[in-house]
Design a protein around this motif. Sequence first.
Motif, PDB file in Angstrom:
ATOM      1  N   SER A  66      16.972  -7.396 -17.948  1.00  0.00           N
ATOM      2  CA  SER A  66      16.942  -8.848 -17.779  1.00  0.00           C
ATOM      3  C   SER A  66      15.643  -9.237 -17.087  1.00  0.00           C
ATOM      4  O   SER A  66      15.051  -8.444 -16.363  1.00  0.00           O
ATOM      5  CB  SER A  66      18.147  -9.333 -16.964  1.00  0.00           C
ATOM      6  OG  SER A  66      18.095  -8.816 -15.659  1.00  0.00           O
ATOM      7  N   GLU A  91      20.364 -16.507 -28.431  1.00  0.00           N
ATOM      8  CA  GLU A  91      21.735 -16.514 -27.894  1.00  0.00           C
ATOM      9  C   GLU A  91      22.736 -16.738 -29.025  1.00  0.00           C
ATOM     10  O   GLU A  91      23.778 -16.083 -29.074  1.00  0.00           O
ATOM     11  CB  GLU A  91      21.903 -17.618 -26.853  1.00  0.00           C
ATOM     12  CG  GLU A  91      21.494 -17.235 -25.465  1.00  0.00           C
ATOM     13  CD  GLU A  91      21.819 -18.332 -24.466  1.00  0.00           C
ATOM     14  OE1 GLU A  91      22.536 -18.039 -23.499  1.00  0.00           O
ATOM     15  OE2 GLU A  91      21.358 -19.481 -24.656  1.00  0.00           O
ATOM     16  N   ARG A  97      21.593 -13.265 -23.649  1.00  0.00           N
ATOM     17  CA  ARG A  97      22.419 -14.278 -22.981  1.00  0.00           C
ATOM     18  C   ARG A  97      21.676 -14.712 -21.728  1.00  0.00           C
ATOM     19  O   ARG A  97      20.797 -14.013 -21.240  1.00  0.00           O
ATOM     20  CB  ARG A  97      23.814 -13.742 -22.650  1.00  0.00           C
ATOM     21  CG  ARG A  97      23.853 -12.643 -21.654  1.00  0.00           C
ATOM     22  CD  ARG A  97      25.289 -12.134 -21.405  1.00  0.00           C
ATOM     23  NE  ARG A  97      25.266 -10.981 -20.546  1.00  0.00           N
ATOM     24  CZ  ARG A  97      25.178 -11.016 -19.214  1.00  0.00           C
ATOM     25  NH1 ARG A  97      25.117 -12.170 -18.579  1.00  0.00           N
ATOM     26  NH2 ARG A  97      25.147  -9.907 -18.510  1.00  0.00           N
ATOM     27  N   ARG A  98      22.012 -15.890 -21.239  1.00  0.00           N
ATOM     28  CA  ARG A  98      21.362 -16.426 -20.038  1.00  0.00           C
ATOM     29  C   ARG A  98      22.377 -16.589 -18.924  1.00  0.00           C
ATOM     30  O   ARG A  98      23.538 -16.925 -19.174  1.00  0.00           O
ATOM     31  CB  ARG A  98      20.727 -17.791 -20.321  1.00  0.00           C
ATOM     32  CG  ARG A  98      19.486 -17.724 -21.148  1.00  0.00           C
ATOM     33  CD  ARG A  98      18.877 -19.073 -21.357  1.00  0.00           C
ATOM     34  NE  ARG A  98      19.711 -19.856 -22.276  1.00  0.00           N
ATOM     35  CZ  ARG A  98      19.466 -21.082 -22.648  1.00  0.00           C
ATOM     36  NH1 ARG A  98      18.415 -21.712 -22.183  1.00  0.00           N
ATOM     37  NH2 ARG A  98      20.247 -21.700 -23.486  1.00  0.00           N
ATOM     38  N   THR A  99      21.898 -16.367 -17.689  1.00  0.00           N
ATOM     39  CA  THR A  99      22.704 -16.627 -16.501  1.00  0.00           C
ATOM     40  C   THR A  99      21.793 -17.237 -15.438  1.00  0.00           C
ATOM     41  O   THR A  99      20.570 -17.113 -15.506  1.00  0.00           O
ATOM     42  CB  THR A  99      23.337 -15.342 -15.913  1.00  0.00           C
ATOM     43  OG1 THR A  99      22.291 -14.438 -15.522  1.00  0.00           O
ATOM     44  CG2 THR A  99      24.272 -14.665 -16.912  1.00  0.00           C
ATOM     45  N   SER A 100      22.415 -17.869 -14.448  1.00  0.00           N
ATOM     46  CA  SER A 100      21.650 -18.395 -13.313  1.00  0.00           C
ATOM     47  C   SER A 100      21.316 -17.256 -12.361  1.00  0.00           C
ATOM     48  O   SER A 100      22.067 -16.300 -12.227  1.00  0.00           O
ATOM     49  CB  SER A 100      22.464 -19.444 -12.558  1.00  0.00           C
ATOM     50  OG  SER A 100      22.684 -20.556 -13.375  1.00  0.00           O
ATOM     51  N   LYS A 102      21.395 -15.702  -9.005  1.00  0.00           N
ATOM     52  CA  LYS A 102      22.333 -15.886  -7.890  1.00  0.00           C
ATOM     53  C   LYS A 102      21.622 -16.220  -6.586  1.00  0.00           C
ATOM     54  O   LYS A 102      22.133 -16.997  -5.787  1.00  0.00           O
ATOM     55  CB  LYS A 102      23.185 -14.629  -7.704  1.00  0.00           C
ATOM     56  CG  LYS A 102      24.122 -14.398  -8.867  1.00  0.00           C
ATOM     57  CD  LYS A 102      24.905 -13.115  -8.709  1.00  0.00           C
ATOM     58  CE  LYS A 102      25.752 -12.906  -9.958  1.00  0.00           C
ATOM     59  NZ  LYS A 102      26.330 -11.599 -10.036  1.00  0.00           N
ATOM     60  N   VAL A 108      16.664 -18.959 -14.030  1.00  0.00           N
ATOM     61  CA  VAL A 108      17.523 -18.510 -15.123  1.00  0.00           C
ATOM     62  C   VAL A 108      17.045 -17.131 -15.558  1.00  0.00           C
ATOM     63  O   VAL A 108      15.844 -16.890 -15.701  1.00  0.00           O
ATOM     64  CB  VAL A 108      17.476 -19.492 -16.313  1.00  0.00           C
ATOM     65  CG1 VAL A 108      18.276 -18.969 -17.481  1.00  0.00           C
ATOM     66  CG2 VAL A 108      17.964 -20.868 -15.888  1.00  0.00           C
ATOM     67  N   HIS A 111      19.113 -11.976 -20.463  1.00  0.00           N
ATOM     68  CA  HIS A 111      19.654 -10.615 -20.490  1.00  0.00           C
ATOM     69  C   HIS A 111      19.686 -10.109 -21.924  1.00  0.00           C
ATOM     70  O   HIS A 111      20.093 -10.841 -22.835  1.00  0.00           O
ATOM     71  CB  HIS A 111      21.096 -10.584 -19.965  1.00  0.00           C
ATOM     72  CG  HIS A 111      21.260 -11.097 -18.591  1.00  0.00           C
ATOM     73  ND1 HIS A 111      21.212 -10.291 -17.483  1.00  0.00           N
ATOM     74  CD2 HIS A 111      21.487 -12.361 -18.132  1.00  0.00           C
ATOM     75  CE1 HIS A 111      21.407 -11.025 -16.399  1.00  0.00           C
ATOM     76  NE2 HIS A 111      21.567 -12.276 -16.773  1.00  0.00           N
ATOM     77  N   THR A 113      21.519  -8.187 -24.674  1.00  0.00           N
ATOM     78  CA  THR A 113      22.908  -7.818 -24.952  1.00  0.00           C
ATOM     79  C   THR A 113      22.935  -6.476 -25.696  1.00  0.00           C
ATOM     80  O   THR A 113      21.907  -5.977 -26.148  1.00  0.00           O
ATOM     81  CB  THR A 113      23.600  -8.875 -25.835  1.00  0.00           C
ATOM     82  OG1 THR A 113      22.925  -8.901 -27.105  1.00  0.00           O
ATOM     83  CG2 THR A 113      23.575 -10.256 -25.185  1.00  0.00           C
TER      84      THR A 113
END
Length: 164
Positions: A66, A91, A97-100, A102, A108, A111, A113
């Motif tokens: 990521s 996506e 895929r995307r995540t915030s 932490k 952002v 990642h 997959t």
Amino acid sequence: MAYEPSGRPAPEPRWLSSAQQRAWRAYMDGGQRLLAELNRQLQRDSDLSLDEYRILVLLSESPTRSLRMSDLADGVLSSRSRLTHQIRRMEAQGTVRRTSVKEDGRGVLAHLTEEGMHRLRTAAPAHVTEVRRNFIDLLTPDQIAVLAEVFERVDKEIIAREGR
């Protein structure tokens, strides 16, 4: 005579010599043809664009698979808005895929997959064969070393001027 925005006469451009013009045009034509050929091969054999392939490679090389979107944009030499659109399409294909983030909540992460890793592993053998056929195998080891040195310098100088 050309003029600068201030109204002063602009200095005469430092025109390229014949040898410089030959090198510049050979780089432009050969580089564009090479990238177009590699893109066609990836599209035909793997249903991936060269841009998508590069994103998958960069994510696969990260220890966590990521990267922050800002770092990924720098890595693929893309604007952040263009990369955002590209990642959105990827996506939908299930390759990223995307995540915030932490730690700060504003960043952002993109990642890779399992599907993205599978597509990359499937595409890589034919892609590297084409890179060899259309580039590496046409050059001597000394020419490869010179090209690496030249474009590392170009990249470094432009980055330094941009203040990154």
